[in-house]
Design a protein around this motif. Structure first.
Motif, short mmCIF file in Angstrom:
data_model
loop_
_atom_site.label_atom_id
_atom_site.label_comp_id
_atom_site.label_asym_id
_atom_site.label_seq_id
_atom_site.Cartn_x
_atom_site.Cartn_y
_atom_site.Cartn_z
N LYS A 11 0.84 -1.19 0.00
CA LYS A 11 0.00 0.00 0.00
C LYS A 11 0.88 1.24 0.00
CE LYS A 11 -3.78 -0.18 2.53
NZ LYS A 11 -4.78 -0.56 1.51
N GLN A 12 0.71 2.09 -0.99
CA GLN A 12 1.47 3.33 -1.07
C GLN A 12 0.89 4.40 -0.13
OE1 GLN A 12 4.36 3.54 -2.95
NE2 GLN A 12 3.93 1.34 -3.14
N ILE A 13 -0.40 4.30 0.11
CA ILE A 13 -1.07 5.24 1.01
C ILE A 13 -1.86 4.44 2.04
CG2 ILE A 13 -2.75 7.11 1.21
CD1 ILE A 13 -2.16 7.85 -1.69
N ILE A 14 -1.61 4.69 3.31
CA ILE A 14 -2.36 4.04 4.37
C ILE A 14 -3.66 4.81 4.58
CG2 ILE A 14 -2.38 3.31 6.78
CD1 ILE A 14 -0.38 1.82 5.06
N PRO A 15 -4.81 4.17 4.37
CA PRO A 15 -6.09 4.87 4.51
C PRO A 15 -6.40 5.25 5.96
CG PRO A 15 -6.45 2.54 4.17
CD PRO A 15 -4.98 2.77 3.99
N LYS A 16 -7.23 6.24 6.11
CA LYS A 16 -7.63 6.70 7.44
C LYS A 16 -9.11 7.04 7.42
CE LYS A 16 -6.62 10.21 10.95
NZ LYS A 16 -5.79 11.41 11.28
N HIS A 17 -9.83 6.56 8.40
CA HIS A 17 -11.27 6.85 8.48
C HIS A 17 -11.51 8.31 8.86
CE1 HIS A 17 -11.49 2.40 8.93
NE2 HIS A 17 -12.59 2.56 8.23
N SER A 18 -12.17 9.03 7.98
CA SER A 18 -12.44 10.45 8.24
C SER A 18 -13.59 10.67 9.21
CB SER A 18 -12.76 11.17 6.92
OG SER A 18 -11.64 11.13 6.06
N TYR A 19 -14.53 9.74 9.23
CA TYR A 19 -15.74 9.93 10.04
C TYR A 19 -15.75 8.94 11.20
CZ TYR A 19 -16.98 12.77 6.08
OH TYR A 19 -16.97 13.72 5.10
N THR A 20 -14.66 8.95 11.94
CA THR A 20 -14.52 8.04 13.07
C THR A 20 -15.63 8.27 14.09
OG1 THR A 20 -13.03 7.30 14.82
CG2 THR A 20 -12.94 9.63 14.24
N GLY A 21 -16.20 7.16 14.57
CA GLY A 21 -17.27 7.25 15.56
C GLY A 21 -18.66 7.33 14.99
N GLU A 22 -18.77 7.51 13.66
CA GLU A 22 -20.08 7.65 13.05
C GLU A 22 -20.75 6.29 12.83
OE1 GLU A 22 -21.79 10.23 12.48
OE2 GLU A 22 -20.36 11.87 12.68
N LYS A 23 -22.09 6.31 12.78
CA LYS A 23 -22.88 5.11 12.48
C LYS A 23 -24.01 5.50 11.54
CE LYS A 23 -22.32 1.88 16.32
NZ LYS A 23 -23.05 1.02 17.30
N TRP A 24 -23.79 5.33 10.24
CA TRP A 24 -24.83 5.60 9.25
C TRP A 24 -25.45 4.27 8.86
CZ3 TRP A 24 -20.10 8.27 7.35
CH2 TRP A 24 -20.06 9.61 7.77
N LYS A 25 -26.71 4.11 9.08
CA LYS A 25 -27.35 2.82 8.82
C LYS A 25 -27.77 2.67 7.38
CE LYS A 25 -28.74 1.72 13.51
NZ LYS A 25 -29.81 1.25 14.40
N THR A 26 -26.84 2.92 6.50
CA THR A 26 -27.04 2.69 5.07
C THR A 26 -25.68 2.45 4.44
OG1 THR A 26 -27.52 3.80 2.98
CG2 THR A 26 -27.15 5.22 4.87
N TYR A 27 -25.55 1.36 3.72
CA TYR A 27 -24.28 1.04 3.09
C TYR A 27 -23.95 2.02 1.98
CZ TYR A 27 -24.28 -3.37 5.64
OH TYR A 27 -24.26 -4.31 6.63
#
Length: 209
Positions: A11-27
């Motif tokens: 992996k050239q770029i390690i991904p990072k979750h921008s919306y940490t802590g969120e829970k959207w009940k739709t995929y």
């Protein structure tokens, strides 16, 4: 396993979750933001969705939702993954808790961590190889040996090089500058295009994707 010498990180770029802590009940919502966070690449194999399209990519649950239903919509537990890696990992999990993702040399390293690159590398030819026992476990259980991963990597490399070369030529023309070594550039572009065609033909003939 393979010696890590002359290999590059998977992996050239390690991904990072921008919306940490969120829970959207739709995929659909989750996938929209995951695609951006993961640079439109599979969390596990790093294949770009450029060639098959984002419709073929899925929302993957790092800790399986059937084992940990409370994490089904937790954004930090979700990954952007190709259907091959998502299907191969399925509900595999070595621990009894969501935090116990590794036991001895078995399990899955979170692809959002720098540690992921310590276990899996890539040859310059695009082939993914394990360099640790844990990397070997992931390599087998994610089916990272599939030829498609090597081919998609090379396609991305060549398409990027072609774009870069065309941009250089276009800029020089727009600046009314003489294109130095024009024949050499044309020959290089020709070879790149031929290689691009060759790998595309392999994809079509062998149904690797």
């Amino acid at each position: 396993m393979c010696n890590s010498q002359d290999l590059i990180p998977i992996k050239q770029i390690i991904p990072k979750h921008s919306y940490t802590g969120e829970k959207w009940k739709t995929y659909r919502t989750n996938k929209k933001y995951l695609a951006i966070d993961f640079s439109h690449r599979c969390a596990y194999c790093d294949d770009s969705d450029e060639f098959k399209g984002k419709d073929t990519y899925q929302v993957e649950h790092f800790a399986p939702k059937n084992k940990f239903p409370d994490l089904e919509y937790t954004y930090d537990n979700l990954l952007y993954a190709c259907s091959y890696c998502n299907g191969a990992k399925s509900n595999k999990w070595v621990g009894k808790t969501a935090e116990e993702n590794i036991k001895n040399d078995e399990g899955f390293v979170n692809p959002c961590s720098d540690e992921y690159n310590l276990h899996l590398k890539r040859k310059l030819t695009g082939e993914i190889v394990p360099v640790t026992p844990l990397g070997l476990y992931m390599y087998k259980n994610l089916k990272l040996y599939l030829k498609r991963h090597q081919i998609l990597y090379k396609l991305k490399v060549y398409s990027t090089k072609i774009d870069q070369l065309n941009n250089v030529i276009t800029k020089k023309k727009s600046d009314n500058k003489t294109i130095g070594k024009k024949l050499l550039e044309e020959e290089l572009l020709s070879h790149l295009l031929k290689d691009f065609y060759f790998y595309t033909l392999m994809l079509s003939d062998n149904n690797y994707i």
